[in-house]
Scaffold this active site. Structure first.
Site, PDB file in Angstrom:
ATOM      1  CB  SER A 127      -0.905  -0.014   1.417  1.00  0.00           C
ATOM      2  OG  SER A 127      -1.441   0.987   1.528  1.00  0.00           O
ATOM      3  CB  THR A 129      -0.261   2.995   4.038  1.00  0.00           C
ATOM      4  OG1 THR A 129      -0.668   3.246   5.269  1.00  0.00           O
ATOM      5  CG2 THR A 129       0.078   1.355   4.202  1.00  0.00           C
ATOM      6  CE1 TYR A 154      -4.099  -2.898   5.726  1.00  0.00           C
ATOM      7  CE2 TYR A 154      -3.536  -0.475   5.628  1.00  0.00           C
ATOM      8  CZ  TYR A 154      -3.716  -1.609   4.894  1.00  0.00           C
ATOM      9  OH  TYR A 154      -3.867  -1.754   3.548  1.00  0.00           O
ATOM     10  CE  LYS A 158      -1.473  -4.625   3.218  1.00  0.00           C
ATOM     11  NZ  LYS A 158      -1.651  -5.704   2.800  1.00  0.00           N
TER      12      LYS A 158
HETATM   13  C1  UD1 Z   1      -7.217   3.850   4.125  1.00  0.00           C
HETATM   14  C2  UD1 Z   1      -5.961   3.629   4.864  1.00  0.00           C
HETATM   15  C3  UD1 Z   1      -4.952   2.886   4.004  1.00  0.00           C
HETATM   16  C4  UD1 Z   1      -5.682   1.550   3.479  1.00  0.00           C
HETATM   17  C5  UD1 Z   1      -6.934   2.094   2.897  1.00  0.00           C
HETATM   18  C6  UD1 Z   1      -7.746   0.742   2.605  1.00  0.00           C
HETATM   19  C7  UD1 Z   1      -5.891   5.249   6.531  1.00  0.00           C
HETATM   20  C8  UD1 Z   1      -5.201   6.589   6.947  1.00  0.00           C
HETATM   21  N1  UD1 Z   1      -5.295   4.856   5.649  1.00  0.00           N
HETATM   22  O1  UD1 Z   1      -6.829   4.988   3.225  1.00  0.00           O
HETATM   23  O2  UD1 Z   1      -3.619   2.644   4.815  1.00  0.00           O
HETATM   24  O3  UD1 Z   1      -4.621   1.055   2.812  1.00  0.00           O
HETATM   25  O4  UD1 Z   1      -7.864   2.813   3.660  1.00  0.00           O
HETATM   26  O5  UD1 Z   1      -8.658   0.729   1.863  1.00  0.00           O
HETATM   27  O6  UD1 Z   1      -6.909   5.264   7.097  1.00  0.00           O
HETATM   28  N2  UD1 Z   1     -13.255  10.303   3.750  1.00  0.00           N
HETATM   29  C9  UD1 Z   1     -14.417  11.225   4.104  1.00  0.00           C
HETATM   30  N3  UD1 Z   1     -15.462  10.486   4.788  1.00  0.00           N
HETATM   31  C10 UD1 Z   1     -15.818   9.358   4.975  1.00  0.00           C
HETATM   32  C11 UD1 Z   1     -14.818   8.400   4.584  1.00  0.00           C
HETATM   33  C12 UD1 Z   1     -13.513   8.889   4.017  1.00  0.00           C
HETATM   34  O7  UD1 Z   1     -14.370  12.342   4.202  1.00  0.00           O
HETATM   35  O8  UD1 Z   1     -16.718   8.809   5.540  1.00  0.00           O
HETATM   36  C13 UD1 Z   1     -12.130  10.591   3.236  1.00  0.00           C
HETATM   37  C14 UD1 Z   1     -10.883  10.573   3.978  1.00  0.00           C
HETATM   38  O9  UD1 Z   1     -10.611  11.374   4.823  1.00  0.00           O
HETATM   39  C15 UD1 Z   1      -9.907  10.273   2.906  1.00  0.00           C
HETATM   40  C16 UD1 Z   1     -10.606   9.816   1.779  1.00  0.00           C
HETATM   41  O10 UD1 Z   1     -11.944  10.037   2.043  1.00  0.00           O
HETATM   42  O11 UD1 Z   1      -9.311  11.614   2.616  1.00  0.00           O
HETATM   43  C17 UD1 Z   1     -10.380   8.446   1.384  1.00  0.00           C
HETATM   44  O12 UD1 Z   1     -10.403   7.725   2.671  1.00  0.00           O
HETATM   45  P1  UD1 Z   1     -10.589   6.245   2.746  1.00  0.00           P
HETATM   46  O13 UD1 Z   1     -11.455   5.427   1.620  1.00  0.00           O
HETATM   47  O14 UD1 Z   1     -10.807   5.749   4.122  1.00  0.00           O
HETATM   48  O15 UD1 Z   1      -9.242   5.789   2.387  1.00  0.00           O
HETATM   49  P2  UD1 Z   1      -7.752   6.455   2.857  1.00  0.00           P
HETATM   50  O16 UD1 Z   1      -7.845   7.059   4.145  1.00  0.00           O
HETATM   51  O17 UD1 Z   1      -6.890   6.902   1.855  1.00  0.00           O
END
Ligand code: UD1
Length: 349
Positions: A127, A129, A154, A158
């Site tokens: 990832s 990440t 998590y 990785k």
């Molecule tokens: C997250 C993990 C990442 C992992 C991936 C797996 C973190 C910091 N990172 O990625 O390590 O590989 O999931 O799928 O958690 N958002 C909203 N509202 C919501 C949900 C998300 O605004 O209800 C925003 C988040 O703030 C982010 C973006 O959408 O900016 C993407 O979020 P998400 O889909 O959870 O992925 P990551 O955080 O990038």
């Protein structure tokens, strides 16, 4: 002769899409999954799309003997794509030992068995990440960017798994590996035949953005919260590199052909993304535009541990794997919505 590939976690979101692409590219697929976060019916979806039902073994990869029996039963396995892992960031903070056991022991067992059963290649699901929040001058992030300390167990698994594979190969183990660092996989397989669909099936309240968007659009969730609008980005919301899961799946087929059939370094790393970033707000607006469905949303506070902005430099994968993610974002978001509609039609949610 068709090569046989073991796909661990093959009934999961990315695993199922990759199994489809492998079958369509002419590989035999053996899926291993403990069904802890996926459903056996996914095999029906794979069969409807490809016309082939992959072999399936319900095995927990923490169980060394059971895993060994898979290699005894399918002696032709030449390569492994290792997806099987727990992946919820928040849960990993609550249950660190479970995460380390699931995500690390499974890999150790597979690595130990590979040379014994003459399995040559391992594609590992890593990832972006591992890069943490890159410095702005390092965006888009390349494979050479420094790694940063993980913010969750998590993420740490990785990093640790990448290190374990590297150490094992350095020790002289007779295997090769390609590590794929995914950005944010989204969407679902699109098919002319609506019953022939596979997609993402989160347990409970989704953590990830796209399932939350589609469930809100469907009325399952009252409101989407966009986490933070005071980031240092053009519209103040976070930026990610959202990649279509089918494009991502195809990268695995290219990587498998390379690791098995070409004379390459014993370990290689590739970023797998689109090469550009979209903000959370852009995702919601593009979804509404593509589907003509409104999403009820509001701004809320930042989510702890979130990265402000990251997107990948994927030119290495583009040139060396001969692969590119080129599905337009609006088509990808439409595919996610079609999948949500199918879940509703099937009475799943
Ligand atoms: C997250 C993990 C990442 C992992 C991936 C797996 C973190 C910091 N990172 O990625 O390590 O590989 O999931 O799928 O958690 N958002 C909203 N509202 C919501 C949900 C998300 O605004 O209800 C925003 C988040 O703030 C982010 C973006 O959408 O900016 C993407 O979020 P998400 O889909 O959870 O992925 P990551 O955080 O990038």
């Amino acid at each position: 002769m068709k090569q046989t590939i073991l796909v661990t976690g093959g009934t999961g979101f990315i695993g199922s899409h990759t199994s489809v692409e492998l079958i369509e590219a002419g590989y035999n697929v053996v899926i291993v999954d403990n069904l802890s976060n996926s459903k056996i019916e996914v095999l029906d979806g794979i069969e409807k799309i490809t016309g082939t039902r992959p072999a399936f073994e319900q095995v927990d990869l923490r169980d060394f003997e059971a895993t060994k029996n898979v290699f005894l039963k399918y002696p032709d396995i030449e390569g492994i794509i290792h997806f099987a892992a727990s992946k919820a960031v928040g849960e990993s903070v609550q249950e660190p030992l479970m995460y380390y056991r699931n995500n690390v022991v499974s890999l150790l067992n597979l690595l130990e068995l590979m040379p014994q059963y003459n399995v040559k290649g391992l594609i590992f699901s890593s990832s972006c990440t591992v890069y943490g929040q890159p410095n702005p001058e390092n965006l888009p992030v390349t494979e050479e960017a420094p790694h940063q300390k993980a913010t969750s167990p998590y993420g740490n698994t990785k990093e640790i798994n990448e290190q374990i594979i590297l150490d094992y190969i350095h020790s002289g183990a007779n295997i090769k590996s390609i590590v794929l660092r995914y950005f944010n996989p989204i969407g679902a397989h699109s098919s002319a035949h609506p019953s022939a669909l596979i997609g993402e099936l989160p347990n409970g309240v989704p953590n990830n953005l796209i399932p939350y968007v589609t469930q809100t659009a469907m009325g399952i969730r009252k409101e989407l919260t966009i986490f933070g609008n005071d980031y240092n980005t053009p519209d103040g919301t976070c930026i990610r590199d959202y990649i279509y899961v089918v494009d991502l799946a195809k990268a695995h087929v290219a990587a498998m052909a390379r690791v098995l059939d070409q004379d390459t370094d014993k370990i290689e790393y590739f970023n797998i993304g689109t090469g550009h970033g979209n903000s959370t707000l852009e995702i919601v607006e593009t979804f509404e535009h593509a589907t003509k469905v409104k999403v009820n949303w509001k701004y809320g506070p930042r989510r702890e541990g979130d990265i402000e902005k990251i997107w990948g430099d994927c030119s290495k994968a583009n040139s060396i794997l001969g692969w590119k993610a080129d599905t337009p974002l609006s088509d990808v978001l439409l595919s996610a919505w079609k999948w949500q509609e199918k879940l509703r039609a099937d009475g799943v949610m």
